[in-house]
Design an enzyme around this catalytic site. Structure first.
Site, PDB file in Angstrom:
ATOM      1  N   ASP A   9       0.880  -1.166   0.000  1.00 34.41           N
ATOM      2  CA  ASP A   9       0.000   0.000   0.000  1.00 34.41           C
ATOM      3  C   ASP A   9       0.920   1.219   0.000  1.00 34.41           C
ATOM      4  O   ASP A   9       1.385   1.656   1.054  1.00 34.41           O
ATOM      5  CB  ASP A   9      -0.899  -0.012   1.236  1.00 34.41           C
ATOM      6  CG  ASP A   9      -1.778   1.226   1.324  1.00 34.41           C
ATOM      7  OD1 ASP A   9      -2.203   1.738   0.271  1.00 34.41           O
ATOM      8  OD2 ASP A   9      -2.031   1.692   2.450  1.00 34.41           O
ATOM      9  N   GLU A  62      -1.417  -1.563  -4.659  1.00 33.18           N
ATOM     10  CA  GLU A  62      -2.656  -0.803  -4.818  1.00 33.18           C
ATOM     11  C   GLU A  62      -2.439   0.297  -5.842  1.00 33.18           C
ATOM     12  O   GLU A  62      -1.399   0.954  -5.852  1.00 33.18           O
ATOM     13  CB  GLU A  62      -3.086  -0.196  -3.477  1.00 33.18           C
ATOM     14  CG  GLU A  62      -4.431   0.490  -3.549  1.00 33.18           C
ATOM     15  CD  GLU A  62      -4.944   0.893  -2.177  1.00 33.18           C
ATOM     16  OE1 GLU A  62      -6.025   1.500  -2.143  1.00 33.18           O
ATOM     17  OE2 GLU A  62      -4.288   0.612  -1.162  1.00 33.18           O
ATOM     18  N   ASP A  90      -1.884   1.001   7.441  1.00 33.45           N
ATOM     19  CA  ASP A  90      -1.273   0.821   6.131  1.00 33.45           C
ATOM     20  C   ASP A  90      -0.852  -0.630   5.908  1.00 33.45           C
ATOM     21  O   ASP A  90      -0.965  -1.159   4.802  1.00 33.45           O
ATOM     22  CB  ASP A  90      -0.088   1.776   5.965  1.00 33.45           C
ATOM     23  CG  ASP A  90      -0.538   3.230   6.011  1.00 33.45           C
ATOM     24  OD1 ASP A  90      -1.307   3.633   5.126  1.00 33.45           O
ATOM     25  OD2 ASP A  90      -0.143   3.951   6.944  1.00 33.45           O
TER      26      ASP A  90
END
Length: 155
Positions: A7, A67, A139
């Site tokens: 991420d 992502e 995260d």
């Protein structure tokens, strides 16, 4: 198969590693790479690369997923996110890992069942899918969700 999910963020990039064996998923590790906002941008990017490289060398994943970037209202924030994401992609590619990319809504749908899920719902489902997981932070949780999404998508 070991899968690393990322991420990306310049401030705090989350990482998560899961093992996939058939339909079974097992949590291996998760963490966060934080950079100091007082540092120059190039130094922050080097820190991100170095720490992610260390994670890859420690766990030796077979494949990876990241992502996708979403556009912020603030163009400067979007640019910084894009630069951090570029470092993530480069680090994974340099390690010889195949890289998949997933949109936020698809990740939420894969983990929770709806693309409009809240972060708390994603984290709750992670605890169901990966019993006993201790999340290093929000995260890291998002990164584990990316890895799980890839586990569902890869055959």
């Amino acid at each position: 198969m070991l899968i690393i999910g990322l991420d990306p963020s310049l401030t705090c990039t989350g990482w998560g590693i899961v093992a996939k064996s058939g339909n079974r998923l097992t949590h291996i590790a998760n963490g966060q790479v934080k950079t100091d906002a007082a540092m120059a941008l190039p130094d922050r990017l080097v820190t991100l690369d170095r720490e992610l490289t260390d994670v890859i060398l420690r766990y030796r994943p077979d494949t990876s997923a990241v992502e996708e970037v979403f556009v912020n209202k603030n163009p400067q924030s979007t640019l910084k996110l894009g630069q951090a994401r570029g470092v993530c992609l480069l680090t994974l590619a340099r390690a010889g890992l195949p890289v998949a990319e997933y949109a936020t809504r698809l990740i939420k749908k894969a983990v929770v069942g709806t693309g409009a899920a809240e972060k708390a719902q994603v984290q709750a489902m992670l605890k169901v899918l990966l019993p006993g997981v201790k999340l290093a932070g929000a995260d890291a949780a998002d990164a584990l969700a990316v890895a799980i999404t890839h586990a569902h998508m890869v055959r």
